[in-house]
Design a protein around this motif. Structure first.
Motif, PDB file in Angstrom:
ATOM      1  N   GLN A 199       0.764  -1.065   0.176  1.00 39.27           N
ATOM      2  CA  GLN A 199       0.349  -0.006   0.333  1.00 39.27           C
ATOM      3  C   GLN A 199       0.529   1.264   0.200  1.00 39.27           C
ATOM      4  OE1 GLN A 199      -3.265  -0.236   0.357  1.00 39.27           O
ATOM      5  NE2 GLN A 199      -3.508  -2.441  -0.199  1.00 39.27           N
ATOM      6  N   GLY A 200       0.773   2.076  -0.978  1.00 37.87           N
ATOM      7  CA  GLY A 200       1.140   3.436  -1.088  1.00 37.87           C
ATOM      8  C   GLY A 200       0.951   4.579  -0.764  1.00 37.87           C
ATOM      9  N   ARG A 201       1.039   5.493  -0.647  1.00 41.97           N
ATOM     10  CA  ARG A 201       0.494   7.110  -1.375  1.00 41.97           C
ATOM     11  C   ARG A 201       2.037   7.958  -2.038  1.00 41.97           C
ATOM     12  NH1 ARG A 201       0.616  10.008   3.983  1.00 41.97           N
ATOM     13  NH2 ARG A 201      -1.225  11.517   2.602  1.00 41.97           N
ATOM     14  N   TRP A 202       1.166   8.564  -2.698  1.00 35.47           N
ATOM     15  CA  TRP A 202       1.681   9.159  -4.134  1.00 35.47           C
ATOM     16  C   TRP A 202       1.022  10.561  -3.746  1.00 35.47           C
ATOM     17  CZ3 TRP A 202      -1.266  12.285  -7.020  1.00 35.47           C
ATOM     18  CH2 TRP A 202      -3.051  12.569  -7.364  1.00 35.47           C
ATOM     19  N   LEU A 203       1.609  11.489  -4.388  1.00 30.92           N
ATOM     20  CA  LEU A 203       1.190  13.333  -4.023  1.00 30.92           C
ATOM     21  C   LEU A 203       2.145  14.046  -6.096  1.00 30.92           C
ATOM     22  CD1 LEU A 203       0.393  15.633  -2.779  1.00 30.92           C
ATOM     23  CD2 LEU A 203       3.092  16.058  -1.659  1.00 30.92           C
ATOM     24  N   ALA A 204       1.065  14.965  -5.886  1.00 31.72           N
ATOM     25  CA  ALA A 204       1.625  16.196  -7.483  1.00 31.72           C
ATOM     26  C   ALA A 204       2.282  17.147  -6.553  1.00 31.72           C
ATOM     27  CB  ALA A 204       0.957  15.927  -8.686  1.00 31.72           C
ATOM     28  N   GLU A 205       3.289  17.864  -6.504  1.00 26.52           N
ATOM     29  CA  GLU A 205       3.328  18.673  -6.042  1.00 26.52           C
ATOM     30  C   GLU A 205       5.018  19.775  -6.196  1.00 26.52           C
ATOM     31  OE1 GLU A 205       4.646  20.435  -1.961  1.00 26.52           O
ATOM     32  OE2 GLU A 205       2.077  19.524  -2.074  1.00 26.52           O
ATOM     33  N   GLY A 206       4.835  21.111  -6.918  1.00 27.80           N
ATOM     34  CA  GLY A 206       5.575  21.910  -6.906  1.00 27.80           C
ATOM     35  C   GLY A 206       6.413  21.439  -8.450  1.00 27.80           C
ATOM     36  N   GLY A 207       5.865  20.412  -9.328  1.00 24.40           N
ATOM     37  CA  GLY A 207       6.558  20.244 -10.579  1.00 24.40           C
ATOM     38  C   GLY A 207       6.923  18.654 -10.529  1.00 24.40           C
ATOM     39  N   PHE A 208       6.478  18.146  -9.345  1.00 26.78           N
ATOM     40  CA  PHE A 208       7.276  16.428  -9.467  1.00 26.78           C
ATOM     41  C   PHE A 208       6.093  15.448  -8.927  1.00 26.78           C
ATOM     42  CE2 PHE A 208       9.890  19.265  -7.591  1.00 26.78           C
ATOM     43  CZ  PHE A 208      11.402  18.894  -8.458  1.00 26.78           C
ATOM     44  N   VAL A 209       6.018  14.151  -8.954  1.00 19.57           N
ATOM     45  CA  VAL A 209       4.874  13.582  -8.755  1.00 19.57           C
ATOM     46  C   VAL A 209       5.955  12.496  -7.503  1.00 19.57           C
ATOM     47  CG1 VAL A 209       3.714  13.546 -10.235  1.00 19.57           C
ATOM     48  CG2 VAL A 209       5.593  12.465 -10.482  1.00 19.57           C
ATOM     49  N   VAL A 210       5.555  12.202  -6.649  1.00 15.15           N
ATOM     50  CA  VAL A 210       6.521  11.689  -5.131  1.00 15.15           C
ATOM     51  C   VAL A 210       5.683  10.718  -5.010  1.00 15.15           C
ATOM     52  CG1 VAL A 210       7.722  13.445  -5.278  1.00 15.15           C
ATOM     53  CG2 VAL A 210       5.876  12.740  -4.260  1.00 15.15           C
ATOM     54  N   ALA A 211       5.722   9.414  -4.847  1.00 17.12           N
ATOM     55  CA  ALA A 211       5.593   7.843  -4.036  1.00 17.12           C
ATOM     56  C   ALA A 211       6.142   7.552  -3.134  1.00 17.12           C
ATOM     57  CB  ALA A 211       4.891   7.185  -5.408  1.00 17.12           C
ATOM     58  N   ALA A 212       5.238   6.583  -2.470  1.00 13.71           N
ATOM     59  CA  ALA A 212       6.202   6.459  -1.514  1.00 13.71           C
ATOM     60  C   ALA A 212       5.707   5.155  -0.812  1.00 13.71           C
ATOM     61  CB  ALA A 212       6.165   7.483   0.208  1.00 13.71           C
ATOM     62  N   ILE A 213       6.076   3.926   0.186  1.00 12.59           N
ATOM     63  CA  ILE A 213       5.575   2.935   0.644  1.00 12.59           C
ATOM     64  C   ILE A 213       6.281   2.730   1.771  1.00 12.59           C
ATOM     65  CG2 ILE A 213       5.877   0.321   0.526  1.00 12.59           C
ATOM     66  CD1 ILE A 213       5.673   0.833  -2.517  1.00 12.59           C
ATOM     67  N   ALA A 214       6.084   3.133   2.954  1.00  9.21           N
ATOM     68  CA  ALA A 214       5.913   2.343   4.286  1.00  9.21           C
ATOM     69  C   ALA A 214       5.130   1.095   4.807  1.00  9.21           C
ATOM     70  CB  ALA A 214       6.382   3.225   4.845  1.00  9.21           C
ATOM     71  N   ILE A 215       6.070   0.117   5.847  1.00  2.00           N
ATOM     72  CA  ILE A 215       5.654  -1.094   6.147  1.00  2.00           C
ATOM     73  C   ILE A 215       5.971  -1.103   7.423  1.00  2.00           C
ATOM     74  CG2 ILE A 215       5.281  -3.658   6.710  1.00  2.00           C
ATOM     75  CD1 ILE A 215       5.971  -3.837   3.702  1.00  2.00           C
ATOM     76  N   ALA A 216       5.236  -0.481   8.411  1.00  3.75           N
ATOM     77  CA  ALA A 216       5.376  -1.029   9.882  1.00  3.75           C
ATOM     78  C   ALA A 216       5.684  -1.833  10.867  1.00  3.75           C
ATOM     79  CB  ALA A 216       4.396   0.294  10.956  1.00  3.75           C
ATOM     80  N   VAL A 217       6.455  -1.987  11.458  1.00  2.22           N
ATOM     81  CA  VAL A 217       6.606  -3.536  12.595  1.00  2.22           C
ATOM     82  C   VAL A 217       5.044  -4.099  13.469  1.00  2.22           C
ATOM     83  CG1 VAL A 217       7.461  -4.157  14.479  1.00  2.22           C
ATOM     84  CG2 VAL A 217       8.796  -2.259  13.060  1.00  2.22           C
TER      85      VAL A 217
END
Length: 217
Positions: A199-217
């Motif tokens: 499961q991930g999250r994304w953002l389009a901001e400031g001329g960039f697209v960024v994507a991130a995934i983090a799995i908590a313990v």
């Protein structure tokens, strides 16, 4: 920017230029000794960001040398991910006791070059992207998919220590800012179960697209 799509346990440091105080440690110098200036500046600044993140975790500076398949070699007890593109560098780190794995990617918010989409997507993903583009034309969904798949690989590799190709995960986006990645290959065991996806999250901001995934313990 990227901290907006990461859990609080993850420390994020980003840069939009290459500050003069960004320098390499001696162990890192051989990695870019023969590199062009652009590559050297990206490599240096993203490690400068990573050392700032280490400091925020209360840890001393450390050399971050690429290891197997170029994956960063983090200090014991730390998990992290780095990304760099034209005009942006970021490093995110967390204590391994809080986060199992993390993967990030950032890309300029422009369409993929001609011919690349077919190389990095599955057929049903291309249908999905076309539907998203028709309903939400303000996002370059093809470039976002590329960034998201890169984040998937970066989260996958420390767990599996195996290559994951663009065709080995099927992505679906929610325009509200999340995405899912269904693994089409056997995954490692995470928290006692076979990993089936992310499961991930994304953002389009400031001329960039960024994507991130983090799995908590």
């Amino acid at each position: 920017m990227i901290e907006k799509i990461l859990p609080a346990a993850v420390v994020a440091v980003e840069a939009y230029d290459d500050p003069p105080e960004a320098v390499l440690l001696p162990e890192e110098e051989p990695c870019v000794a023969k590199s062009v200036d652009k590559r050297r500046r990206e490599f240096t600044t993203v490690r400068h960001c990573a050392r700032q993140a280490l400091a925020r975790l209360g840890r001393p500076p450390a050399a971050i040398v690429p290891g197997e398949r170029g994956a960063p070699g983090w200090p014991d007890g730390v998990v992290g991910s780095m990304t760099h593109c034209a005009g942006y560098r970021a490093a995110v780190l967390a204590e391994a006791g809080e986060i199992i794995t993390v993967g990030i990617d950032a890309e300029p918010h422009v369409p993929l070059p001609e011919g690349v989409e077919s190389a990095v997507t599955l057929a049903d993903e291309r249908v999905h992207l076309a539907e998203l583009a028709a309903a939400h034309p303000g996002v370059h969904w093809d470039k976002l998919l590329f960034a998201a798949k890169e984040s998937v690989y970066k989260a996958w590799f420390p767990l599996a220590r195996e290559w994951l190709g663009f065709s080995d995960a099927r992505l679906r986006f929610d325009p509200a800012g999340t995405f899912t990645a269904e693994l089409l290959v056997d995954g490692p065991r995470v928290k006692g179960e076979v990993l089936r996806g992310f499961q991930g999250r994304w953002l389009a901001e400031g001329g960039f697209v960024v994507a991130a995934i983090a799995i908590a313990v």
